[in-house]
Design a protein around this motif. Structure first.
Motif, short mmCIF file in Angstrom:
data_model
loop_
_atom_site.label_atom_id
_atom_site.label_comp_id
_atom_site.label_asym_id
_atom_site.label_seq_id
_atom_site.Cartn_x
_atom_site.Cartn_y
_atom_site.Cartn_z
N ARG A 37 0.83 -1.21 0.00
CA ARG A 37 0.00 0.00 0.00
C ARG A 37 0.87 1.26 0.00
NH1 ARG A 37 -3.18 2.72 4.27
NH2 ARG A 37 -3.80 4.70 3.35
N VAL A 38 1.81 1.35 0.95
CA VAL A 38 2.58 2.60 1.03
C VAL A 38 3.54 2.75 -0.14
CG1 VAL A 38 2.32 3.03 3.49
CG2 VAL A 38 4.14 1.51 2.72
N ALA A 39 4.12 1.64 -0.61
CA ALA A 39 5.02 1.72 -1.76
C ALA A 39 4.30 2.30 -2.97
CB ALA A 39 5.60 0.35 -2.08
N MET A 40 3.12 1.77 -3.26
CA MET A 40 2.37 2.25 -4.41
C MET A 40 1.81 3.65 -4.18
SD MET A 40 2.62 0.03 -6.82
CE MET A 40 4.34 0.03 -6.25
N ASP A 141 -1.82 14.72 0.58
CA ASP A 141 -1.01 13.50 0.46
C ASP A 141 -0.11 13.29 1.66
OD1 ASP A 141 -2.19 12.92 -1.93
OD2 ASP A 141 -0.49 13.50 -3.18
N MET A 142 0.49 14.35 2.18
CA MET A 142 1.39 14.19 3.33
C MET A 142 0.62 13.73 4.57
SD MET A 142 4.35 14.64 2.10
CE MET A 142 3.74 14.13 0.48
N LEU A 143 -0.59 14.26 4.77
CA LEU A 143 -1.40 13.80 5.90
C LEU A 143 -1.83 12.35 5.72
CD1 LEU A 143 -3.66 16.91 6.65
CD2 LEU A 143 -1.66 16.12 7.93
N ALA A 144 -2.18 11.97 4.49
CA ALA A 144 -2.53 10.58 4.21
C ALA A 144 -1.33 9.67 4.47
CB ALA A 144 -3.01 10.44 2.77
N ASN A 145 -0.15 10.14 4.14
CA ASN A 145 1.06 9.33 4.34
C ASN A 145 1.36 9.14 5.82
OD1 ASN A 145 1.22 9.34 1.59
ND2 ASN A 145 2.98 10.71 1.46
#
Length: 274
Positions: A37-40, A141-145
């Motif tokens: 998930r995080v890689a993609m 995106d940064m908050l999602a990460n």
């Protein structure tokens, strides 16, 4: 372009093979908290990263690191499946709690992958990319990460607590440590861009005249039998510095009662609906 080393990013050692733990490790590979998930997610965020080129470089590098995590987790799954004694599985199955939770080893590890890892979660469900969040907005995106890394660290901590294998604990301690950094890495990007106050509300480029501002800063209490829970979210200055938080109790509806009217002929409705 990617480069690859023949060696794993971190040493993987399994002292006592455990096919049931191999099944649990699959969550760290193909679960929604896992490394695929995080890689993609980071990879596709990088594909749409506009503006500061440092952010794209960072996303690509971290996506590549997460691929390395998939690699050594996959090796850990295979080692846990290698030569596992059948008698241990039978003993575990005698415990009704263990049997109910684990359901034994994943038969597909034998039937489908020849005792090796698969791109699935702990229940054997393939990862389908539906939890990849790449909006093209650096703040979102940064908050999602950061959220993704928090979930990953929770999972790694639970796996660490589950196993008694010293080798697996060592590997998981590395993953816990990397999640510690990655959580803060993504939040540090927001700080680099001016901090949370400057980033909020996301997107911060939306003109204020596009927003019904009178509805932007209240906590809506829908409880009829209790007072609103009070805290930082219910009073004081908003995090973006544009207003004050406040509470609206038992809000009156402002909209109309929905009425779609009659159904159209030939729409498949009952006669009484037309």
């Amino acid at each position: 372009m990617f480069h690859h080393s023949s060696k794993l990013q971190y040493e993987v050692r399994v002292d006592t093979p455990d096919p049931q733990f191999a099944k649990l490790l699959q969550q760290a590979i193909g679960g929604i908290e896992g490394e695929i998930r995080v890689a993609m997610q980071y990879f596709f965020q990088a594909m749409g990263a506009r503006g500061d080129s440092r952010i794209r470089d960072m996303l690509i590098s971290t996506a590549t690191e997460e691929l390395s995590h998939i690699e050594f987790l996959g090796h850990a799954v295979a080692l846990n499946l290698e030569g596992a004694p059948v008698t241990d599985q039978e003993e575990a199955a005698k415990d009704p709690v263990v049997n109910a939770i684990l359901g034994g080893a994943n038969p597909r590890h034998l039937l489908s992958s020849g005792l090796s890892a698969m791109p699935v979660n702990a229940n054997g469900v393939p990862f389908d990319m539906s939890h990849i969040y790449a909006t093209g907005n650096i703040g979102a995106d940064m908050l999602a990460n950061a959220t993704a890394e928090a979930g990953g660290r929770v999972l790694a901590s639970r796996l660490y607590n589950w196993t008694s294998d010293a080798g697996m604990k060592d590997m998981l301690s590395f993953l816990i440590a990397r999640d510690t950094y990655h959580q803060q890495q993504w939040l540090a990007v927001i700080e680099e861009l001016g901090g949370m106050a400057a980033a909020l509300p996301i997107p911060n480029s939306t003109p204020q005249d596009h927003e019904a501002m009178k509805h932007s800063y209240y906590y809506l209490n829908t409880l009829l039998d209790k007072k609103a829970p009070e805290g930082r979210w219910s009073s004081g200055p908003s995090l973006d510095g544009r207003a004050e938080f406040h509470i609206v109790d038992q809000p009156a509806p402002e909209g109309q009662e929905p009425d779609l009217g009659k159904a159209r002929p030939n729409s498949g409705a009952q006669t009484e609906q037309i």
